[in-house]
Design an enzyme around this catalytic site. Structure first.
Site, PDB file in Angstrom:
ATOM      1  N   ASP A 158       0.869  -1.183   0.000  1.00 57.35           N
ATOM      2  CA  ASP A 158       0.000   0.000   0.000  1.00 57.35           C
ATOM      3  C   ASP A 158       0.903   1.229   0.000  1.00 57.35           C
ATOM      4  O   ASP A 158       1.174   1.810   1.043  1.00 57.35           O
ATOM      5  CB  ASP A 158      -0.915  -0.038   1.232  1.00 57.35           C
ATOM      6  CG  ASP A 158      -1.916   1.106   1.256  1.00 57.35           C
ATOM      7  OD1 ASP A 158      -1.879   1.959   0.349  1.00 57.35           O
ATOM      8  OD2 ASP A 158      -2.722   1.161   2.205  1.00 57.35           O
ATOM      9  N   HIS A 159       1.368   1.621  -1.195  1.00 56.11           N
ATOM     10  CA  HIS A 159       2.383   2.667  -1.320  1.00 56.11           C
ATOM     11  C   HIS A 159       1.864   3.870  -2.103  1.00 56.11           C
ATOM     12  O   HIS A 159       1.017   3.730  -2.993  1.00 56.11           O
ATOM     13  CB  HIS A 159       3.622   2.116  -2.038  1.00 56.11           C
ATOM     14  CG  HIS A 159       4.619   1.498  -1.119  1.00 56.11           C
ATOM     15  ND1 HIS A 159       5.974   1.706  -1.231  1.00 56.11           N
ATOM     16  CD2 HIS A 159       4.467   0.687  -0.052  1.00 56.11           C
ATOM     17  CE1 HIS A 159       6.610   1.041  -0.278  1.00 56.11           C
ATOM     18  NE2 HIS A 159       5.715   0.404   0.443  1.00 56.11           N
ATOM     19  N   GLY A 176       4.353   2.487   9.359  1.00 57.39           N
ATOM     20  CA  GLY A 176       4.539   3.283   8.149  1.00 57.39           C
ATOM     21  C   GLY A 176       5.975   3.619   7.810  1.00 57.39           C
ATOM     22  O   GLY A 176       6.904   3.394   8.577  1.00 57.39           O
ATOM     23  N   GLU A 177       6.123   4.169   6.593  1.00 56.51           N
ATOM     24  CA  GLU A 177       7.405   4.670   6.110  1.00 56.51           C
ATOM     25  C   GLU A 177       7.231   6.105   5.630  1.00 56.51           C
ATOM     26  O   GLU A 177       6.203   6.457   5.043  1.00 56.51           O
ATOM     27  CB  GLU A 177       7.938   3.824   4.937  1.00 56.51           C
ATOM     28  CG  GLU A 177       8.217   2.381   5.281  1.00 56.51           C
ATOM     29  CD  GLU A 177       7.150   1.466   4.702  1.00 56.51           C
ATOM     30  OE1 GLU A 177       6.245   1.947   3.991  1.00 56.51           O
ATOM     31  OE2 GLU A 177       7.210   0.262   5.000  1.00 56.51           O
ATOM     32  N   GLY A 181      11.200  -5.868  20.617  1.00 53.23           N
ATOM     33  CA  GLY A 181      10.533  -5.950  21.905  1.00 53.23           C
ATOM     34  C   GLY A 181       9.487  -4.891  22.144  1.00 53.23           C
ATOM     35  O   GLY A 181       8.392  -5.180  22.643  1.00 53.23           O
TER      36      GLY A 181
END
Length: 327
Positions: free
Chosen positions: A37-38, A106-107, A175
């Protein structure tokens, strides 16, 4: 038994092609299909970025058996979580219960485009926690008002809410993300074949008294099939050399130009050492083994490059799937 999936890689194929590939992948026998999804491709040479949710709607209509999933959607910047709740509910209805909503923090590549900046990782994870709470609430079909540190929802309701909601997969990398998201998600998503993530996910869910059983661990493996091994390596280097940057780098670079610069010194042999390349199907299948050994229940395959996608599906995907199941 491990389930094997096919990746609808929106960064390397146009929307009509993706729907056609989805139909064929179902016919071949893949168990599920995941869609990225970009808003942008990782590298300019990939060349595509259609809207994943339009593609998924078409794929839901064009297929009948295969499970569908986002891998993954960020519900905090480009999309408000209330909007993600609505559209994921719609895909679940269209697919008649075959959809899993895969979520992640996200990115920058995709989320910076709305001009709201790019928060640090701790804030992004806290935003994702709130987003999951909102999505869960809206998937009940009830009227929801929510007042959080990052998001507000004012008297919202998803009118076409599927019975039982939508299963949620959440991407984790260590973690901190395990402790935050394992109690909130149904399924684990990870791009590294680390057994500690699998055991940590189950332990966190047990400690939080989350519902036990049926929690999938979903990974993804890129391969570059080609009758010519050198051509396979060259294509993987051209279009997938960003893959070796790791999550910390990939999350923060804002543009394809940034990925071009960050990967300019990555050599073809570096890519070939981390991505199975060439015509040998046994070698390609073995690239999945680390995920199996780590305890993953589901693994999606990415065939690199649109230019070889149709030939891969026509000639290779079926025999490769047999070898994967034989593992």
């Amino acid at each position: 038994m491990t389930r094997f999936g096919y990746t609808l890689m929106t960064e390397q194929s146009g929307p009509r092609e993706l729907v056609r590939y989805a139909q064929q992948a179902e016919d071949i026998g893949f168990d599920f299909e995941v869609s990225s999804d970009h808003y942008s491709p990782w590298l300019v040479s990939q060349g595509h970025a259609p809207y994943a949710w339009s593609v998924l709607g078409a794929v839901a209509h064009a297929t009948s058996r295969v499970d569908l999933m986002t891998y993954v959607t960020c519900p905090t910047m480009r999309y408000h979580p209330a909007v993600v709740a609505q559209k994921s509910a719609t895909i679940q209805e269209l697919s008649e219960g075959r959809f899993t909503l895969g979520l992640g923090a996200g990115e920058s590549l995709n989320e910076h485009v709305v001009g709201e900046g790019w928060p640090g990782v701790d804030q992004r994870q806290d935003m994702l926690v709130e987003a999951i709470e909102i999505i869960r609430a809206l998937h009940t079909g009830d009227l929801v008002t929510y007042d959080g540190a990052y998001f507000r929802v004012d008297s919202a309701r998803v009118w076409d809410a599927p019975e039982g909601g939508v299963p949620l997969g959440v991407a984790v990398s260590g973690g901190s993300s395990l402790s935050k998201f394992a109690p909130l998600g149904d399924h684990m998503i990870a791009v590294q074949p680390e057994a500690d993530l699998v055991t940590g996910w189950d332990q966190e869910r047990q400690d939080a008294t989350a519902p036990q059983g049926g929690s999938r661990k979903i990974g993804q493996v890129p391969i570059s099939w080609d009758p010519d091994k050198d051509a396979a390596i060259a294509r993987a280097h051209d279009q997938f050399r960003w893959f070796g940057g790791g999550w910390a780098v990939n999350a923060d670079l804002p543009t394809p130009a940034g990925f071009e610069a960050a990967s300019q010194f990555v050599r073809p042999e570096d890519v070939a050492s981390s991505i199975p390349c060439g015509p040998d199907l046994d070698e390609l299948a073995e690239g999945v083994r680390p995920f199996l050994d780590a305890g993953f229940t589901d693994v999606a395959i990415v065939q690199i490059g649109d230019e070889k996608q149709q030939q891969f599906l026509d000639e290779v995907a079926g025999p490769l799937l047999e070898k994967l199941r034989a593992l």
